[in-house]
Design a protein around this motif. Structure first.
Motif, PDB file in Angstrom:
ATOM      1  N   THR A 400      30.938  19.772 -19.577  1.00 17.04           N
ATOM      2  CA  THR A 400      30.981  20.707 -18.442  1.00 17.04           C
ATOM      3  C   THR A 400      29.592  21.233 -18.087  1.00 17.04           C
ATOM      4  N   THR A 401      28.777  21.561 -19.102  1.00 18.73           N
ATOM      5  CA  THR A 401      27.435  22.092 -18.828  1.00 18.73           C
ATOM      6  C   THR A 401      26.403  20.960 -18.821  1.00 18.73           C
ATOM      7  N   CYS A 402      25.201  21.282 -18.248  1.00 17.85           N
ATOM      8  CA  CYS A 402      24.149  20.277 -18.053  1.00 17.85           C
ATOM      9  C   CYS A 402      22.840  20.731 -18.686  1.00 17.85           C
ATOM     10  N   LYS A 403      22.032  19.786 -19.150  1.00 20.68           N
ATOM     11  CA  LYS A 403      20.697  20.093 -19.648  1.00 20.68           C
ATOM     12  C   LYS A 403      19.696  19.177 -18.939  1.00 20.68           C
ATOM     13  N   LYS A 404      18.434  19.707 -18.797  1.00 21.35           N
ATOM     14  CA  LYS A 404      17.395  18.979 -18.072  1.00 21.35           C
ATOM     15  C   LYS A 404      17.026  17.701 -18.818  1.00 21.35           C
ATOM     16  N   LEU A 405      16.888  16.620 -18.063  1.00 20.94           N
ATOM     17  CA  LEU A 405      16.593  15.312 -18.644  1.00 20.94           C
ATOM     18  C   LEU A 405      15.121  15.232 -19.040  1.00 20.94           C
ATOM     19  N   ASP A 406      14.838  14.747 -20.280  1.00 19.74           N
ATOM     20  CA  ASP A 406      13.471  14.506 -20.744  1.00 19.74           C
ATOM     21  C   ASP A 406      13.315  12.993 -20.918  1.00 19.74           C
ATOM     22  N   PRO A 407      12.982  12.265 -19.822  1.00 17.82           N
ATOM     23  CA  PRO A 407      12.939  10.792 -19.911  1.00 17.82           C
ATOM     24  C   PRO A 407      11.966  10.286 -20.957  1.00 17.82           C
ATOM     25  N   CYS A 408      10.839  11.006 -21.140  1.00 21.93           N
ATOM     26  CA  CYS A 408       9.840  10.522 -22.096  1.00 21.93           C
ATOM     27  C   CYS A 408      10.371  10.541 -23.528  1.00 21.93           C
ATOM     28  N   SER A 409      11.231  11.503 -23.823  1.00 20.60           N
ATOM     29  CA  SER A 409      11.744  11.621 -25.195  1.00 20.60           C
ATOM     30  C   SER A 409      12.791  10.560 -25.512  1.00 20.60           C
ATOM     31  N   LEU A 410      13.304   9.860 -24.498  1.00 18.78           N
ATOM     32  CA  LEU A 410      14.327   8.844 -24.739  1.00 18.78           C
ATOM     33  C   LEU A 410      13.753   7.601 -25.408  1.00 18.78           C
ATOM     34  N   GLY A 414       8.470   2.797 -21.687  1.00 22.93           N
ATOM     35  CA  GLY A 414       7.624   1.607 -21.584  1.00 22.93           C
ATOM     36  C   GLY A 414       6.163   1.880 -21.291  1.00 22.93           C
ATOM     37  N   CYS A 415       5.733   3.149 -21.329  1.00 20.93           N
ATOM     38  CA  CYS A 415       4.327   3.475 -21.049  1.00 20.93           C
ATOM     39  C   CYS A 415       3.450   3.029 -22.214  1.00 20.93           C
ATOM     40  N   GLU A 416       2.359   2.319 -21.927  1.00 16.43           N
ATOM     41  CA  GLU A 416       1.461   1.836 -22.971  1.00 16.43           C
ATOM     42  C   GLU A 416       0.681   2.991 -23.595  1.00 16.43           C
ATOM     43  N   HIS A 417       0.240   3.960 -22.758  1.00 21.90           N
ATOM     44  CA  HIS A 417      -0.544   5.092 -23.275  1.00 21.90           C
ATOM     45  C   HIS A 417       0.294   6.366 -23.274  1.00 21.90           C
ATOM     46  N   GLU A 423       9.761  16.135 -12.214  1.00 27.11           N
ATOM     47  CA  GLU A 423      10.968  16.907 -11.943  1.00 27.11           C
ATOM     48  C   GLU A 423      12.226  16.073 -12.140  1.00 27.11           C
ATOM     49  N   ASP A 424      12.195  14.838 -11.623  1.00 29.77           N
ATOM     50  CA  ASP A 424      13.402  14.006 -11.677  1.00 29.77           C
ATOM     51  C   ASP A 424      13.251  12.758 -12.537  1.00 29.77           C
ATOM     52  N   SER A 425      12.035  12.422 -12.969  1.00 27.81           N
ATOM     53  CA  SER A 425      11.844  11.177 -13.710  1.00 27.81           C
ATOM     54  C   SER A 425      10.595  11.310 -14.594  1.00 27.81           C
ATOM     55  N   PHE A 426       9.726  10.293 -14.589  1.00 26.50           N
ATOM     56  CA  PHE A 426       8.508  10.325 -15.387  1.00 26.50           C
ATOM     57  C   PHE A 426       7.488   9.392 -14.747  1.00 26.50           C
ATOM     58  N   VAL A 427       6.210   9.543 -15.155  1.00 22.89           N
ATOM     59  CA  VAL A 427       5.149   8.624 -14.741  1.00 22.89           C
ATOM     60  C   VAL A 427       4.321   8.273 -15.963  1.00 22.89           C
ATOM     61  N   CYS A 428       3.738   7.059 -15.930  1.00 22.89           N
ATOM     62  CA  CYS A 428       2.845   6.636 -17.006  1.00 22.89           C
ATOM     63  C   CYS A 428       1.403   6.932 -16.612  1.00 22.89           C
ATOM     64  N   ARG A 441       2.971   0.639 -15.873  1.00 26.23           N
ATOM     65  CA  ARG A 441       3.317   0.876 -17.274  1.00 26.23           C
ATOM     66  C   ARG A 441       2.120   0.616 -18.187  1.00 26.23           C
ATOM     67  N   THR A 442       1.528  -0.561 -18.076  1.00 25.11           N
ATOM     68  CA  THR A 442       0.441  -0.939 -18.971  1.00 25.11           C
ATOM     69  C   THR A 442      -0.910  -0.531 -18.388  1.00 25.11           C
TER      70      THR A 442
END
Length: 691
Positions: A400-410, A414-417, A423-428, A441-442
């Motif tokens: 029922t409840t929601c928590k903010k997504l931490d894509p990097c922690s998943l 695929g980021c090399e460095h 806010e909604d995703s991630f960047v390398c 990514r690389t």
């Protein structure tokens, strides 16, 4: 018999007198005789000023080497005689003048002088160019620059006649037909005066219609003054030609100072014959009777009536009726269909909810009951409901409840460095000294990672390049940038674009990352006008490498100049100044670029600083060679140990050690010794030791 002969002789004499009188009354537009009374012409010019006839008048003077100095002075006198009967002033006639040889030199613009005396002094002070004969280039400059509002031309809606008078004594070294036609189409009335062996067909290609009033040829420069009275009559005669000639204009006839032109009423466009008119928008000029929309039919002169969205045309082809989409029988609604102005919607009977397909219905809206407990969104199913989180959040185990997504922690980013949450995703991102590859990514190490410089691109944005090739040039620039170590303490990059004017896209101090520069280059808008390479070199020399725009002291200064054609101004002066000031210039030419200009721009030796490709498809080869050259031209260790470079060398060593520390690389103590020339000595010791 004697009486008969005498009578015939008298009759011939009378005819000759009549012909002579007719010729004097209307000067012929061909080669004129020497026998005209020049003093009488001058007197008549002074007495017949063009009062109340404002003009925008530009002289275009051939200043090629074939014009002798004495003949050049006669052209000046001819200009002064024409000025004598013009009413010169800001609200009357405005006068501009340019002369041309291999290049175009603007002597003064339409808004430079406000009195006739000032114009005459400027004419007398002109110097002979004595170079080539680029007549087409001069006409193009006149159309694109001289007759613009910034240069003093009045707005076209004021209907001030735009007059260009060109004087030439030779065959042009470029083409004139197309650019002359464009100038005339732009509303410029052109008088073409040829002297000596000028080809009459060339003059006709330049001059306006009718040629009998706009094209003139004289035998030599001594005869050119005989045309003064002709132009006084053409420009100041005051005759309303529309009232005395069979103009055959379809709609309106408008007299000009030297001729007339046909115009069309509002809603019509003049055809190519210059006489007849065609309807531009038949809906604007006829009583169409359309209830909603009148639309012109492409390719024909007719029109048709159309209806707004949600309506259809009645049988009378003019009025419209509302469309009942539900009556069409193809709506597919399970329960009820409701027509809207533009379409229809499906609705369910009480106790049911519309499904996501927008057509079928499900019993009971569980989410509408208000006890679902979903923190973000509630989604109905056939028999129940489930909770859903907004983008950037995931559902907790309680569903029922929601928590903010931490894509990097998943761990699957695929980021090399480095991975950075957004806010909604991630960047390398890459560590300093590396750049992100196109896969986002690389990372790759900059090809010139140790070469630190201040680099300014000077990019040709002229019309000859075209938008498609300009995009290739932008890709070329970004390819060079990707090979550099762009950072706050690394390489700094600036960029100028030029055509008729010079525009700073970004300065050396504006961006400190290759990605920011790539984005700025991608956003550049194509200028698409003339090609003033000399002005761009001047701007680069005077401003781009200044401290105000981010240039750093004791830093190598490099400029990459790109062009695809001939410059409309001189490049040698400002290229020499830039190179004398220590700026290394790489000259890149494509297509119609002039080898002589490229050599004047490039630093020496040419084989290391001048590159050329036949077309834009070979720019990748230039890029590879240029990257290699820029990287190879880093200062050698011997050069870095010279007095002027010791401090720079020390800064670069410190930077390398800082990078090793930043990346947690263990290293043993390092001793770096610098041998110092006998020509100077350091205060305490001749070596630096760093552990």
């Amino acid at each position: 018999m004697r009486s008969l002969a005498l009578g015939l002789f008298c009759l011939l004499c009378c005819d000759a007198v009549r012909v002579d009188h007719r010729d004097r009354r209307r000067p012929r537009p061909s080669v004129l005789s020497r026998g005209r009374n020049d003093s009488a012409v001058q007197s008549n010019s002074v007495e017949s000023l063009c009062k109340g006839k404002p003009l925008d008048f530009v002289f275009i003077i051939d200043s090629s080497r074939s014009v002798r100095p004495s003949d050049y002075e006669k052209v000046k006198t001819f200009i002064t005689n024409i000025l004598a009967f013009l009413d010169v002033g800001p609200e009357a006639t405005r006068v501009g003048l340019l002369q041309y040889g291999s290049v175009v030199q603007n002597e003064f613009s339409l808004n430079t002088y406000s009195s006739k005396a000032d114009v005459e002094r400027a004419v007398k002070a002109m110097d002979h160019l004595a170079t080539g004969t680029m007549t087409g280039l001069a006409i193009q400059y006149t159309m694109e620059t001289a007759f613009t509002e910034p240069e003093g031309a009045r707005p076209t809606d004021m209907h001030i006649p735009r007059i260009a008078m060109i004087v030439t004594d030779g065959r042009p070294q470029d083409t004139v037909e197309e650019v002359s036609a464009q100038a005339r189409q732009a509303g410029i009335q052109i008088f073409a005066i040829g002297v000596g062996r000028v080809d009459m067909n060339t003059l006709r290609a330049i001059g306006s219609e009718p040629h009998s009033e706009h094209v003139y040829l004289v035998g030599n420069f001594s005869q050119i003054e005989t045309l003064t009275s002709v132009f006084q009559s053409n420009l100041c005669g005051g005759t309303d030609l529309c009232s005395v000639v069979d103009h055959q204009c379809d709609h309106l006839c408008v007299s000009t100072p030297a001729s007339y032109m046909c115009r069309c009423r509002k809603g019509y466009t003049l055809n190519s014959d210059g006489k007849s008119c065609r309807s531009e928008d038949p809906c604007a000029v006829v009583d169409h009777g359309c209830a909603h929309i009148c639309a012109k039919v492409p390719g024909v002169l007719g029109y048709e009536c159309r209806c707004r969205l949600g309506y259809e045309l009645n049988e009378d082809a003019r009025t419209c009726r509302r469309i009942d989409y539900c009556d069409l029988g193809n709506h597919g609604c399970q329960h009820d269909c409701v027509s809207t102005p533009e379409s229809y919607i499906c609705r369910c009977t009480r106790g049911y909810v519309l499904n996501l397909d927008g057509k079928t219905c499900s019993k009971i809206d569980h989410c509408a009951l208000g006890d679902h407990g979903c923190e973000h969104e509630c989604v109905n199913t056939e028999d129940s409901f489930f909770c859903k989180c907004r983008e950037g959040y995931i559902l907790r185990p309680d569903n029922t409840t929601c928590k903010k997504l931490d894509p990097c922690s998943l761990g699957n980013h695929g980021c090399e460095h480095d991975c950075v949450n957004t806010e909604d995703s991630f960047v390398c991102r890459c560590r300093e000294g590396y750049t992100l590859r196109p896969d986002n990514r690389t990372c790759k190490k900059a090809e010139c990672g140790d070469g630190v410089m201040d680099l300014v691109f000077v990019i040709d944005g002229s019309k000859s390049m075209g938008p498609a090739n300009f995009e290739l040039v932008k890709q070329f620039v970004n390819g060079i940038v990707d090979s550099l170590d762009v950072s706050g303490i690394g390489t700094h990059v600036g960029l100028l674009q030029y055509s008729t004017k010079v525009r700073t896209e970004f300065t050396l101090g504006q961006y400190t990352s290759g990605q920011d520069i790539n984005r700025a280059v991608s956003r550049m808008q194509y200028m698409g006008r003339g090609s003033m390479t000399g002005a761009a070199l001047r701007h680069m020399f005077e401003y781009s490498f200044s401290a105000k725009e981010g240039a750093r002291p004791d830093m190598p200064r490099v400029s990459i100049v790109f062009t695809d054609g001939r410059s409309q101004d001189d490049v040698s002066k400002w290229a020499a100044k830039a190179k004398d000031a220590g700026i290394t210039i790489y000259a890149l030419g494509v297509g119609k670029a002039i080898e002589e200009e490229l050599r004047e721009i490039a630093s020496e030796p040419d084989d290391k600083h001048l590159y050329y490709a036949e077309d834009f498809s070979h720019m990748g080869e230039i890029a590879d060679k240029l990257k290699s050259r820029i990287c190879k031209e880093k200062p050698s260790p011997e050069e870095m140990c010279k007095c002027d470079n010791v401090m720079l060398f020390q800064r670069q060593v410190n930077e390398q050690l800082r990078r090793l520390t930043q990346h947690n690389i263990l290293y043993s103590p390092v001793v770096i010794s610098v041998r110092v020339s006998r020509s100077f000595s350091l205060p305490d010791r001749s070596s630096f030791t760093m552990a």
